[in-house]
Design a protein around this motif. Structure first.
Motif, short mmCIF file in Angstrom:
data_model
loop_
_atom_site.label_atom_id
_atom_site.label_comp_id
_atom_site.label_asym_id
_atom_site.label_seq_id
_atom_site.Cartn_x
_atom_site.Cartn_y
_atom_site.Cartn_z
N PRO A 103 0.87 -1.25 0.04
CA PRO A 103 0.45 -0.02 0.16
C PRO A 103 0.71 1.29 -0.02
O PRO A 103 -0.07 2.36 -0.16
N GLY A 104 2.16 1.69 0.61
CA GLY A 104 3.28 2.76 1.04
C GLY A 104 3.53 3.14 -1.11
O GLY A 104 4.31 3.18 -1.17
N TRP A 105 3.06 3.63 -2.15
CA TRP A 105 2.94 4.25 -2.62
C TRP A 105 1.90 5.47 -3.00
O TRP A 105 0.73 5.69 -1.96
N CYS A 106 2.18 6.45 -3.98
CA CYS A 106 1.29 7.50 -3.42
C CYS A 106 1.61 8.26 -5.41
O CYS A 106 2.47 8.40 -5.77
N VAL A 107 0.30 9.36 -5.35
CA VAL A 107 0.52 10.39 -6.64
C VAL A 107 1.71 11.58 -5.43
O VAL A 107 0.39 12.25 -4.32
N SER A 108 2.49 12.25 -6.43
CA SER A 108 2.73 13.64 -5.87
C SER A 108 2.64 14.63 -6.83
O SER A 108 3.66 14.69 -7.30
N ILE A 109 2.47 15.48 -6.31
CA ILE A 109 2.31 17.20 -6.83
C ILE A 109 2.64 17.71 -6.92
O ILE A 109 2.06 18.43 -5.99
N GLY A 110 4.36 18.29 -6.70
CA GLY A 110 4.24 19.54 -5.83
C GLY A 110 4.66 20.54 -6.76
O GLY A 110 4.05 20.99 -8.27
N GLY A 111 4.63 22.00 -6.39
CA GLY A 111 4.59 23.31 -7.18
C GLY A 111 5.80 23.92 -6.33
O GLY A 111 5.77 24.28 -5.21
N CYS A 112 6.84 25.26 -6.98
CA CYS A 112 7.92 25.67 -7.15
C CYS A 112 7.51 27.41 -8.19
O CYS A 112 7.33 26.64 -8.99
N ASP A 113 8.12 27.78 -6.90
CA ASP A 113 8.51 29.10 -8.23
C ASP A 113 9.73 30.07 -7.47
O ASP A 113 10.74 29.15 -6.65
N ALA A 114 9.78 31.22 -7.40
CA ALA A 114 11.12 31.71 -7.50
C ALA A 114 11.24 31.99 -5.78
O ALA A 114 13.13 31.82 -5.38
N ASP A 115 10.46 31.28 -5.17
CA ASP A 115 11.10 31.41 -3.62
C ASP A 115 10.85 30.27 -2.50
O ASP A 115 10.89 30.08 -1.47
N GLY A 116 10.88 29.01 -3.77
CA GLY A 116 11.14 28.11 -3.15
C GLY A 116 9.62 26.91 -3.50
O GLY A 116 8.89 27.11 -4.16
N PRO A 117 9.35 25.85 -2.65
CA PRO A 117 8.43 24.68 -2.91
C PRO A 117 7.21 26.26 -2.31
O PRO A 117 7.00 27.01 -1.45
N ALA A 118 6.29 25.83 -3.45
CA ALA A 118 4.93 26.55 -3.32
C ALA A 118 3.40 25.65 -2.80
O ALA A 118 2.59 26.30 -1.89
N LEU A 119 3.51 24.64 -3.24
CA LEU A 119 2.63 23.71 -3.28
C LEU A 119 2.58 22.37 -3.16
O LEU A 119 3.57 22.16 -4.27
N GLY A 120 2.16 21.89 -2.16
CA GLY A 120 1.82 20.26 -2.47
C GLY A 120 0.96 19.70 -2.26
O GLY A 120 0.46 19.97 -1.54
N VAL A 121 0.76 17.87 -3.08
CA VAL A 121 0.02 17.34 -2.63
C VAL A 121 0.08 16.15 -2.98
O VAL A 121 0.84 15.32 -4.43
N ILE A 122 0.08 15.49 -1.81
CA ILE A 122 0.10 13.77 -2.13
C ILE A 122 -0.62 12.70 -1.99
O ILE A 122 -1.49 13.09 -0.67
N TYR A 123 -1.44 12.05 -2.58
CA TYR A 123 -2.52 11.19 -2.52
C TYR A 123 -1.96 9.49 -1.97
O TYR A 123 -1.72 9.53 -3.14
N LEU A 130 -4.85 11.63 1.49
CA LEU A 130 -4.79 12.62 1.27
C LEU A 130 -4.40 13.72 1.37
O LEU A 130 -4.67 14.90 2.91
N PHE A 131 -2.98 14.28 1.29
CA PHE A 131 -2.03 15.61 2.45
C PHE A 131 -2.21 16.76 1.24
O PHE A 131 -2.17 16.85 0.36
N VAL A 132 -2.36 18.09 1.14
CA VAL A 132 -2.31 19.42 1.18
C VAL A 132 -1.84 20.48 1.78
O VAL A 132 -2.24 20.06 3.04
N ALA A 133 -0.50 20.88 1.36
CA ALA A 133 -0.61 22.19 1.83
C ALA A 133 -0.20 23.47 0.37
O ALA A 133 0.61 23.25 -0.49
N ALA A 134 -0.51 24.66 0.92
CA ALA A 134 0.65 25.66 0.05
C ALA A 134 1.11 26.41 1.06
O ALA A 134 0.79 26.87 2.02
N ARG A 135 1.82 26.97 0.17
CA ARG A 135 2.74 28.42 1.44
C ARG A 135 1.53 29.53 1.61
O ARG A 135 0.63 30.06 0.76
N GLY A 136 1.58 29.21 3.28
CA GLY A 136 0.62 30.78 3.81
C GLY A 136 -0.81 29.67 3.80
O GLY A 136 -1.48 30.84 4.96
N HIS A 137 -0.74 28.73 4.10
CA HIS A 137 -2.41 28.22 3.60
C HIS A 137 -2.65 27.27 4.65
O HIS A 137 -3.25 26.44 5.53
N GLY A 138 -1.15 26.00 5.55
CA GLY A 138 -0.81 25.50 5.75
C GLY A 138 -0.92 24.26 5.70
O GLY A 138 -1.19 24.31 4.41
#
Length: 268
Positions: A103-123, A130-138
């Motif tokens: 069971p230990g596999w996932c879909v990983s979608i990240g995003g970055c910009d000039a300031d580094g890591p900006a968002l992440g979704v790991i399902y 379903l893990f989700v995060a975005a800069r400044g949003h928790g």
């Protein structure tokens, strides 16, 4: 829209796409005996038609919504963009456990910009997480806020990754240093998932001497938004090359960085 609004829009779309991609990956997972499997760099570095088709689905969906963004994926490489934002995609992180029926596999979608890591979704479809995060949003797990561990290196399990890009003897030295420090560690099939678990406080951290951006960018966003710390990943042209990865609870980070010494020892 403001930059904050645009980031929130990107996160919302990425969350939707990750779940659709996860459903496709899960469909192939239940029929994995029929998959066409190929070897990449070495016998345990595998890719299947599922990896490629899931990444194509993700690219097509994100490209339709954000045509000016760049994309970097494990299976289809880099597509340049003009917006300054780069999607970083691993369609199935943990291909070996995936093909083994674990069971230990996932879909990983990240995003970055000039300031580094900006968002992440790991399902993780099999686990229903379903893990989700975005800069400044928790950071959230299935809609509930998560926080990194508040303990030090000895307060829980540490996630470890390693591969053939680093000499086995040097990895052994790192593990010796960690064990001498009283750390208990575990190695699981998906580095992205272990980074998500560090963000959720299930692990005190994660360290791997050489990792690709598509394996860590989403997890890095999760950890920082959950109150942890991460070792910066190279930007620019460095984004396409493997680099040391380290993310941990704030109270464990300095000691872990010192023991691993990723940035100071030439033989890494």
């Amino acid at each position: 829209m403001t930059e904050t609004d645009i980031l929130a829009h990107r996160l919302a779309r990425a969350t939707e796409v990750a779940q659709v991609a996860g459903a496709l990956a899960l469909k192939y997972f239940h029929a994995r005996d029929q998959l066409v499997i190929e070897t990449k760099r070495h016998p345990s570095d595998l890719v299947s038609e599922a990896d490629r088709e899931v990444e194509t689905l993700i690219r097509d969906a994100l490209g339709a919504a954000f045509a000016e963004d760049a994309m970097l994926g494990e299976e289809h490489g880099l597509t340049e963009g003009s917006s300054g934002f780069t999607w970083v995609i691993d369609p199935i992180d943990g291909t070996l456990p995936y093909l083994a029926g674990l069971p230990g596999w996932c879909v990983s979608i990240g995003g970055c910009d000039a300031d580094g890591p900006a968002l992440g979704v790991i399902y993780a479809p099999v686990l229903g997480e379903l893990f989700v995060a975005a800069r400044g949003h928790g950071a959230l797990l299935n809609g509930a806020p998560i926080r990194a561990s508040q303990g030090d290196l000895r307060s829980g399990l540490l996630g470890i990754g390693a591969n053939d890009r680093v000499e086995s003897a040097r990895v052994g030295q790192m593990l010796t240093g960690l064990m001498d420090a009283g750390s208990s560690w575990v190695r699981y099939g998906s580095g992205a998932l272990m980074l998500a678990w560090a963000a959720a406080g299930r692990l005190v951290g994660y360290a791997e001497p050489r990792m690709s951006a598509w394996d860590c960018m989403a997890g890095y966003t999760l950890i920082t938004e959950a109150g942890g710390r991460v070792l910066p990943f190279p930007d620019g042209s460095g984004l396409t090359k493997p680099a040391p990865v380290l993310g941990a609870a704030a109270a464990a980070y300095d000691e872990l960085e010192r023991i691993c010494a990723f940035g100071t020892e030439k033989n890494w």
